[in-house]
Every structure is written in C-alpha cells, then in structure tokens.
Enzyme design. Structure first.
Site, short mmCIF file in Angstrom:
data_model
loop_
_atom_site.label_atom_id
_atom_site.label_comp_id
_atom_site.label_asym_id
_atom_site.label_seq_id
_atom_site.Cartn_x
_atom_site.Cartn_y
_atom_site.Cartn_z
N THR A 219 0.83 -1.20 0.00
CA THR A 219 0.00 0.00 0.00
C THR A 219 0.87 1.26 0.00
OG1 THR A 219 -1.82 -1.04 1.16
CG2 THR A 219 -1.55 1.30 1.54
N GLY A 249 -10.25 -3.38 2.96
CA GLY A 249 -9.27 -3.28 4.04
C GLY A 249 -9.36 -1.97 4.79
N ASP A 250 -8.30 -1.63 5.49
CA ASP A 250 -8.30 -0.42 6.32
C ASP A 250 -8.04 0.85 5.51
OD1 ASP A 250 -5.68 -1.53 5.88
OD2 ASP A 250 -4.90 0.05 7.20
N THR A 270 -0.18 1.11 6.75
CA THR A 270 -0.02 -0.02 5.85
C THR A 270 0.19 -1.28 6.69
OG1 THR A 270 1.37 -1.10 4.20
CG2 THR A 270 2.45 0.53 5.61
N GLY A 271 -0.47 -2.35 6.30
CA GLY A 271 -0.34 -3.58 7.06
C GLY A 271 -1.55 -4.45 6.88
N GLY A 273 -4.85 -5.25 7.04
CA GLY A 273 -5.98 -4.36 7.23
C GLY A 273 -6.99 -4.75 8.28
N1 ASP Z 1 -3.58 -2.34 4.54
C1 ASP Z 1 -3.82 -2.91 3.25
C2 ASP Z 1 -5.06 -3.76 3.32
O1 ASP Z 1 -5.24 -4.47 4.28
C3 ASP Z 1 -2.70 -3.75 2.76
C4 ASP Z 1 -1.37 -3.06 2.72
O2 ASP Z 1 -1.07 -2.24 3.59
O3 ASP Z 1 -0.59 -3.34 1.80
O4 ASP Z 1 -5.81 -3.75 2.38
#
Ligand code: ASP
Length: 357
Positions: A219, A249-250, A270-271, A273
C-alpha cells in the site's frame, strides 16, 4: 512590542493577518508499504528502483508544498507517482483478488476541516486517490464503493482505464502462489487444528492472504504539512492478494488506515488491514494525543508497537504533526518510507536498521 501584537491579534485583527506562517515547517512523509522487506529479499537493482520511485514521489509532493500549494494537493501528487509505478500495490501493480481482478481502495482526509473522502472496490479508475478527493470535494458523501464509485469518477472527468491496465505479471504470479498454498491448507484438513474444526471449506484464515515477493504489504500513503499549517493524509491500495467477497481493508476506512486533524496529527497506515480496522489505528493515535496529551512518537509507538502487536497485527504507519514532528514506526521487517522537509532535509529508508537522521 510582541505582547502588543499578540494582544492586537486577539482583540481586533482578522485571522488572515495573524495567521501563523508555517513556511519553514512544510514537510511531506510517504510510505510504500510494510512487510518482510529485508536486504536478503532484495537485489541491488530492485532496491535502486524502489528508492528512485520513492524519491520521485517525495519530490513531486514537495514541489507542490514549495510552490505554496496545499497539503491535499501534495498528498495527491506524491501518491499518484506511486500509483503509476508497478512496484507498489496501488493503481498500476495492484494485487489480485481471488477471482483474478484488481479492486482498489483509497481515502483522503483534510486536517483543517475534518472533511474526508474514500472509494473502495473500484476497478477502472487510474488514480484512485483522485477519486477519493473527488468524493470529498464534489459529493455530499464520504465513501463510495464498486460500480457507483467507478461511475462517479467517470462523471467527474477522472481518467478511466480498462481493468487490464492494472495487470502485472509479478502480482498475478503472487495470486497463483496464494491459491497454491490454499490447496496446501486444504491438504492439512485431514488433521485440522482444533479451532479449525468447523471451518467451512469456503472460508479462509490469515495465511490465505499472502503478499507479493515474500510477505509484503505494498500500500502507499502520504501525510503532509503545508505553509498554512494544514495537515492532510491519504492512502491508496490494491488490498491483499487473494482477497474475496468484496473484501475491503483499512486503507479506505477513515480512522483506521487514514486520519488527519490539525489539532493532533495526520496518519496513513499499511499492514494487515483487518487488524488495523479492529484497532482503529489512525484515529487511536490522534485520540491518544488529543485526550491523553501523548507526543506524536509516543502515541504512534503505543498503537503500532504495543496494541497492534498484542493482537498480531503486522504493519506500520507514517504520522506528522503541526510542528513538523514525524513518526514512522512499524512492527514488520521493513517499511518503504521517506520524508522531505522545508529545509531540504530528505531521507528514504527501507530496512529496519536504517535510522532516521
Ligand atoms: N492495509 C492494506 C489492506 O489491508 C494492505 C497493505 O497495507 O498493503 O488492504
């Protein structure tokens, strides 16, 4: 004299005359995702390519701020560079859903007035961050999803592309790999773990969602402070490889993946979600500052290094406050990240052992 000026400001003068000038504080911070990003996983060319796009994103955003532009415009400019690069999981280069599609999420928030915009599950908008901004500026809504959001973006004159535009071979291979490991997962169902006993065949657990080139979240996000003292935050993503059933996601959830408030901070996450939504990560950092008086760094560490870790949520955030303080904690192996300040001070980091100057 200074006392007199302050007194005059309070009593008589308009906001604009007394408005504080933040020109020397303009700052832009970006991330390009967190995850298992180690030197061992990266070739010298790959590293060079990532650093080059991150640098370009910083420069484009900074150019806006330096020219007297707003944080929102700077966030848009920086994120578009990363959306247009196939290296990041946003725009071109987004990960694939279980059905082999690219469904994109993005959001933006203006810290000066708490306005926000978001889109989720779109498939034809070249730069999803621009659609999120359009939702904020040109509609009475905060979030639009799927076909409706695609249509709205088209009506707003944003660039529309064929869904095949988002295809990249690396991401498609990652989907195939994810599906393979799912099969492995099913192979193990003869000896299911106790808690998986009643797991429906169509269900999946965390391990089914994998990330390209090892385990990575790609992300992209940006937080910015402009010369007017206004903060803004934006986040854009393709989500997670092998996601299903219209999963969101988040990243497009205001308060989870994105938040901005001039009184506290601007945050982009980012992470994984699901964990970031459950921990209301971005708003929680802001709330710790607002209600408990924590510093930006302490608030960010509390949420990313303690709260998220406790529930098993991998990832990181970038955050910025009105004084130009930066925090960029992550609990994963690495996070693509960088910042640039008004005094020209700039740094790009990828690995855990790269400390901020
Ligand atoms: N946070 C994003 C999601 O869960 C994924 C990412 O951070 O790459 O959709």
């Amino acid at each position: 004299m200074k006392l007199l000026y302050t007194f005059a400001c309070i009593l008589f003068l308009s906001n604009s005359i007394c408005a504080q000038d933040f020109s020397d504080k303009i700052t832009l911070v970006i991330h390009g995702g967190a995850g298992t990003i180690t030197r061992a996983n990266m070739t010298a060319e790959q590293e060079k390519a990532y650093r080059s796009v991150l640098n370009n994103a910083l420069q484009q955003g900074y150019k806006v701020l330096q020219g007297g532009g707003t944080s929102l415009k700077a966030v848009e400019a920086a994120i578009m560079v990363m959306e247009d690069s196939p290296l990041f999981n946003a725009g071109k280069g987004a990960v694939f859903t279980n059905e082999g599609k690219n469904e994109l999420d993005a959001s933006v928030m203006d810290g000066s007035n708490l306005k926000a915009g978001a889109i989720a599950g779109v498939t034809t908008i070249k730069n999803p961050i621009r659609a999120a901004i359009a939702v904020m500026d040109k509609s009475p809504h905060v979030m639009m999803t799927g076909k409706g959001a695609d249509l709205f973006a088209k009506e707003q004159g944003l660039e529309i592309v064929d869904p095949s535009y988002f295809y990249t071979e690396a991401r498609y291979k990652a989907l195939l790999k994810a599906k393979e490991s799912e099969k492995v997962e099913l192979d193990h169902t003869e000896h299911p773990k106790k808690d998986f006993k009643d797991k429906p065949k169509t269900g999946y657990n965390d391990n089914d969602l994998i990330f390209t080139e090892g385990k990575k979240f790609g992300t992209v996000g940006c937080v910015s402070l402009d010369k007017f003292g206004n903060l803004a935050a934006g986040t854009s993503t393709g989500g997670m490889t092998n996601k299903r059933y219209g999963r969101v996601g988040d990243a497009p959830i205001i308060g989870a993946g994105t938040y901005a408030n001039n009184a506290t901070c601007a945050v982009s996450a980012t992470g994984h979600g699901e964990y970031f939504i459950r921990s209301v990560v971005a708003y929680d950092i802001s709330a710790l500052m607002e209600y408990k008086g924590l510093s930006l760094q302490n608030a960010a560490d509390e949420v990313v290094m303690k709260k998220l870790v406790t529930i098993g949520g991998e990832g990181g955030i970038i955050a910025l406050d009105r004084n130009g303080n930066i925090a960029m904690p992550f609990n994963s192996e690495g996070m693509y990240r960088g910042y640039i300040r008004g005094n020209g001070d700039s740094q790009i980091m990828i690995y855990k052992d790269e400390a901020r100057k």
